[in-house]
Motif scaffolding. Structure first.
Motif, PDB file in Angstrom:
ATOM      1  N   ASP A 126       0.278  65.700  41.725  1.00  0.00           N
ATOM      2  CA  ASP A 126       1.242  66.204  42.703  1.00  0.00           C
ATOM      3  C   ASP A 126       0.932  67.667  43.001  1.00  0.00           C
ATOM      4  O   ASP A 126       0.437  68.400  42.135  1.00  0.00           O
ATOM      5  N   THR A 161       7.393  56.512  46.737  1.00  0.00           N
ATOM      6  CA  THR A 161       8.128  55.567  45.894  1.00  0.00           C
ATOM      7  C   THR A 161       9.328  55.043  46.690  1.00  0.00           C
ATOM      8  O   THR A 161       9.965  55.791  47.434  1.00  0.00           O
ATOM      9  N   ASP A 180       5.895  50.769  45.764  1.00  0.00           N
ATOM     10  CA  ASP A 180       5.339  52.120  45.801  1.00  0.00           C
ATOM     11  C   ASP A 180       3.896  52.074  46.313  1.00  0.00           C
ATOM     12  O   ASP A 180       3.175  51.085  46.111  1.00  0.00           O
ATOM     13  N   ARG A 196       1.992  60.262  48.006  1.00  0.00           N
ATOM     14  CA  ARG A 196       2.466  59.269  47.030  1.00  0.00           C
ATOM     15  C   ARG A 196       3.897  58.920  47.412  1.00  0.00           C
ATOM     16  O   ARG A 196       4.724  59.823  47.577  1.00  0.00           O
ATOM     17  N   THR A 201       0.281  54.705  47.717  1.00  0.00           N
ATOM     18  CA  THR A 201      -0.349  55.983  48.071  1.00  0.00           C
ATOM     19  C   THR A 201      -1.162  55.752  49.328  1.00  0.00           C
ATOM     20  O   THR A 201      -1.669  54.654  49.563  1.00  0.00           O
ATOM     21  N   GLN A 223       0.006  64.789  47.319  1.00  0.00           N
ATOM     22  CA  GLN A 223      -0.916  64.843  46.178  1.00  0.00           C
ATOM     23  C   GLN A 223      -2.240  65.477  46.596  1.00  0.00           C
ATOM     24  O   GLN A 223      -2.672  65.361  47.752  1.00  0.00           O
TER      25      GLN A 223
END
Lengths: 111, 320
Positions: free
Chosen positions: A63, A93, A18, A91, A20, A53
């Motif tokens: 978020d 995942t 994951d 963000r 950002t 985000q």
């Protein structure tokens, strides 16, 4: 004439976990649009889940409330963002078995 | 450079002095570019290395593919909100990642209509990213311990660089480069002006050298020993203690593309004679870069903290 700018926030970057994106300042912009090119997506039933985000300061993030976007194969995804304050980031995942995604992430902005 | 004071020159100077936007600058006779970042990026963009004929970005040098897009920043901070810039709300912000050795670079691309004296002026400031409870490296960093005035953030800022990429009609390519080294690689405050004694390695030189490149290579001059101090005098700039106060500094830099030499650098109240600072040239002549006139600014962190270089405005002028 209105202002516009496209920023490339990730460039052929390969992720196995994951992540950002780096904080990006957008106070001057009225509208924004993400373009995410998934160049490669490997693993067992891999998928890349993307959520916009927002932040008051570039340090603390939440978020933006819009539904997440999902990439399950090499593709180009795009979605707009509005009323986002002064900062934006993505963000991401990764799901599936040993997932690996190679992406280009563009943020297109207009005043 | 000597200036003349003929009536026309006096009149030109009076017009500049009467213009609130220009009077904070000292332009040479012809203004090539006047960039107030309150009105956009004015052609300052991310630098990236070269890619192949297939548009494959994997072929970009691994240390030149992540110089980060510049931002139009309102100078927003966690403690006071919007700080704003000097000429308006927005400044150009060049930012690193929070990775030791990472470099952010913004470049502006022009060509020369003639050779001569070129001057780059800007109002700038530099900051490290403010810490959070989670990201803080503590109250002591490098030489600096927080005492109510001094702040460890200042020692978390590495260096910023003003630089050029120049190539004249004779195919001779060279770089005039000056760097403010705030800290050394051990995060000790040095506050020196330094310059490289080698030309920047080119993509062609690195074409078959990718395995030896680090993503955080210092692309301007990779070997720290190739950076020489201008002198032993530190220049103390106005970091202003914490990472959320922005004080704008004046910088004026001149070089001569006729002689391919540096002339001088002024930063606030210090004027440095650069005429003895060498300007390394490439050994081979270049094709395809005729009259290249590129300016870049970069910021390099020596700590795992984002470093920022902010430009309020920039003015490029020439004596043509």
């Amino acid at each position: 004439m209105k202002q516009s700018m496209t920023a490339v926030l990730e460039r052929n970057t390969t992720f196995t976990a994951d992540f950002t994106t780096e904080p990006y300042e957008v106070a001057w912009a009225r509208e924004a649009r993400w373009f995410v090119r998934t160049l490669e997506l490997d693993g067992e039933a891999p998928s890349l889940h993307l959520t916009t985000q927002i932040s008051p300061d570039g340090l603390h993030w939440c978020d933006d409330g819009a539904p997440e976007q999902v990439s399950g194969e090499p593709s180009l995804l795009s979605w707009p963002v509005r009323e986002f304050g002064h900062w934006l980031r993505l963000r991401a995942t990764l799901r599936g078995g040993d997932p690996k995604a190679k992406v280009l992430i563009y943020l297109a902005l207009k005043s | 450079m000597e200036t003349t004071h003929a009536p026309a020159e006096d009149f030109r100077r009076a017009l500049i002095a009467a213009d609130p936007r220009l009077s904070k600058f000292n332009p040479l006779p012809r203004i090539l570019a006047f960039d107030e970042f309150n009105t956009g990026t004015h052609g300052w963009t991310e630098l990236i290395g070269n890619h192949d004929g297939y548009g494959n970005l994997d072929t970009v040098d691994k240390h030149m593919r992540d110089f980060r897009p510049p931002q139009l920043s309102a100078c927003d901070f966690f403690d006071i909100g919007t700080h704003g810039a000097m000429s308006g709300t927005y400044a150009l912000k060049v930012a690193t990642r929070p990775v030791t050795g990472h470099t952010g670079v913004a470049i502006r691309r022009l060509t020369m209509a003639q050779r001569g004296v070129i001057q780059f002026e800007t109002y700038f400031t530099y900051k490290s990213e403010a810490a959070t409870a989670e990201s803080s490296l503590g109250n002591t960093f490098g030489d600096v311990a927080w005492d109510g005035n001094l702040h460890p953030s200042e020692a978390q800022f590495g260096a910023f660089t003003i630089a050029t990429d120049l190539c004249d009609g004779d195919g001779i390519r060279y770089h005039c480069v000056m760097r403010y080294q705030n800290t050394d690689l051990d995060n000790k405050l040095t506050r020196r002006w330094v310059y490289p004694v080698v030309p920047e390695p080119t993509p062609k030189e690195n074409l078959h050298n990718q395995d030896n490149l680090s993503p955080v290579e210092d692309f301007t001059a990779p070997n720290p020993e190739d950076w020489q101090p201008l002198d032993q005098e530190p220049q103390y700039l106005c970091y202003n203690e914490v990472p959320t106060k922005v004080n704008w500094h004046y910088l004026r830099w001149q070089f001569d593309t006729r002689t391919r030499t540096n002339i001088e650098l002024q930063v606030n109240d210090r004027v440095m004679d650069l005429r003895d600072v060498p300007v390394p040239q490439y050994a081979d002549k270049y094709e395809g870069l005729e009259n290249l006139l590129n300016f870049y600014v970069s910021v390099r962190t020596h700590s795992p903290v984002r470093n920022f270089l902010f430009l309020d405005s920039a003015l490029i002028s020439v004596d043509w």
